[in-house]
Design an enzyme around this catalytic site. Structure first.
Site, PDB file in Angstrom:
ATOM      1  N   ARG A 155     -33.623   5.108 -29.944  1.00  0.00           N
ATOM      2  CA  ARG A 155     -32.881   5.831 -31.816  1.00  0.00           C
ATOM      3  C   ARG A 155     -33.524   4.265 -32.509  1.00  0.00           C
ATOM      4  NH1 ARG A 155     -29.538  10.137 -31.533  1.00  0.00           N
ATOM      5  NH2 ARG A 155     -29.215  10.609 -33.342  1.00  0.00           N
ATOM      6  N   LYS A 186     -33.895  18.939 -32.563  1.00  0.00           N
ATOM      7  CA  LYS A 186     -34.825  18.078 -31.319  1.00  0.00           C
ATOM      8  C   LYS A 186     -33.704  19.136 -30.277  1.00  0.00           C
ATOM      9  CE  LYS A 186     -32.912  14.329 -32.509  1.00  0.00           C
ATOM     10  NZ  LYS A 186     -32.544  14.373 -32.931  1.00  0.00           N
ATOM     11  N   ARG A 225     -24.709  25.105 -38.278  1.00  0.00           N
ATOM     12  CA  ARG A 225     -24.485  24.162 -36.859  1.00  0.00           C
ATOM     13  C   ARG A 225     -23.698  25.093 -35.525  1.00  0.00           C
ATOM     14  NH1 ARG A 225     -28.196  19.340 -34.579  1.00  0.00           N
ATOM     15  NH2 ARG A 225     -25.791  18.221 -35.326  1.00  0.00           N
ATOM     16  N   ARG A 256     -19.446  20.807 -34.843  1.00  0.00           N
ATOM     17  CA  ARG A 256     -19.191  19.391 -34.700  1.00  0.00           C
ATOM     18  C   ARG A 256     -19.206  18.689 -35.579  1.00  0.00           C
ATOM     19  NH1 ARG A 256     -25.035  17.528 -32.058  1.00  0.00           N
ATOM     20  NH2 ARG A 256     -24.467  15.889 -33.372  1.00  0.00           N
ATOM     21  N   ARG A 267     -25.583  10.381 -41.622  1.00  0.00           N
ATOM     22  CA  ARG A 267     -26.662  10.076 -40.674  1.00  0.00           C
ATOM     23  C   ARG A 267     -27.943   9.963 -40.592  1.00  0.00           C
ATOM     24  NH1 ARG A 267     -24.817  14.997 -37.124  1.00  0.00           N
ATOM     25  NH2 ARG A 267     -25.626  14.309 -34.823  1.00  0.00           N
TER      26      ARG A 267
END
Ligand code: AMP
Length: 213
Positions: free
Chosen positions: A88, A13, A123, A156, A167
């Site tokens: 969300r 996203k 990532r 992160r 998550r």
């Protein structure tokens, strides 16, 4: 264009939001990014959000709703915006409706869980400008360095494997029902997230072509 980006954490996203933002000349608002800056700056908001984020849980609805309310009323959002990571939950979507927000589309980027886990482990994010890279799928030109601003890229904290599982669980139970919420309003567009960022971008561009002026 007022657009929502929906999809599991790690579906891409953030990357797509940046690209759509450049193409359409409208700001991308990432609640995750806003919360991470608040944590870095040690503000009251940051202190409140930190424990939820570190464990992979959602920050309470009223906290993020207040953030979005403030952003959407600002001058820079007057020609449209992209919401990346908000809403969300159903109550967050209802809060947007209650603010009188008129959405043009909700773009859902679909990626299977196994791929999400692979993606998150590779990532890398820029602590300065918020840009996202991936060591395999979207590598920076120079290893470990942000293409956009030259800062050193970081992993992160909430991309750690145990947090990723939480998550994803949170996504499926609390966020995914939004697909039905928005398809019921006739504004949901589904795009299959591809291995390569460029391929996903091509699908996203095609899906949004009718909003180009
Ligand atoms: P993101 O960068 O969008 O993946 O968000 C990172 C984390 O910030 C999430 O795992 C949540 O803890 C928190 N967060 C971001 N957006 C929201 C939201 N709309 N509602 C609740 N928590 C959020």
């Amino acid at each position: 264009m007022n657009l929502i980006l929906l999809g599991a954490p790690g579906a891409g996203k953030g990357t797509q939001a940046e690209r759509i933002s450049e193409k359409f000349g409208i700001p991308a608002i990432s609640t995750g990014e806003i919360l991470r800056s608040a944590i870095k700056e040690g503000t009251e908001l940051g202190k409140r959000a930190k424990s939820y984020m570190d464990s992979g849980a959602l920050v309470p609805d009223e906290v993020v709703i207040a953030i979005i309310k403030e952003y959407l009323s600002s001058e820079k959002c007057k020609n449209g915006y992209i919401l990346d990571g908000f809403p969300r939950s159903i109550p967050q979507a209802q809060a947007l409706d209650a603010m009188g927000v008129k959405l043009d589309a909700v773009l859902d980027i679909e990626v299977p869980d196994e791929k999400i886990v692979d993606r998150m482990s590779g990532r890398r994010v820029c602590p300065t400008c918020g840009s996202t890279h991936h060591i395999k799928h979207n590598p920076p030109k120079k290893a470990g360095i942000c293409d956009k601003c030259g800062s050193e890229l970081q992993i992160r904290k909430d991309d750690a494997p145990e947090t990723v599982k939480n998550r994803l669980d949170t996504y499926h139970s609390i966020t995914e029902p939004l697909k039905e919420y928005y398809s019921g309003k006739g504004i949901l567009i589904v795009v299959e997230g591809q291995e390569k960022v460029e391929d996903t971008s091509a699908l996203v561009n095609a899906a949004l072509s009718r909003f180009e002026r």
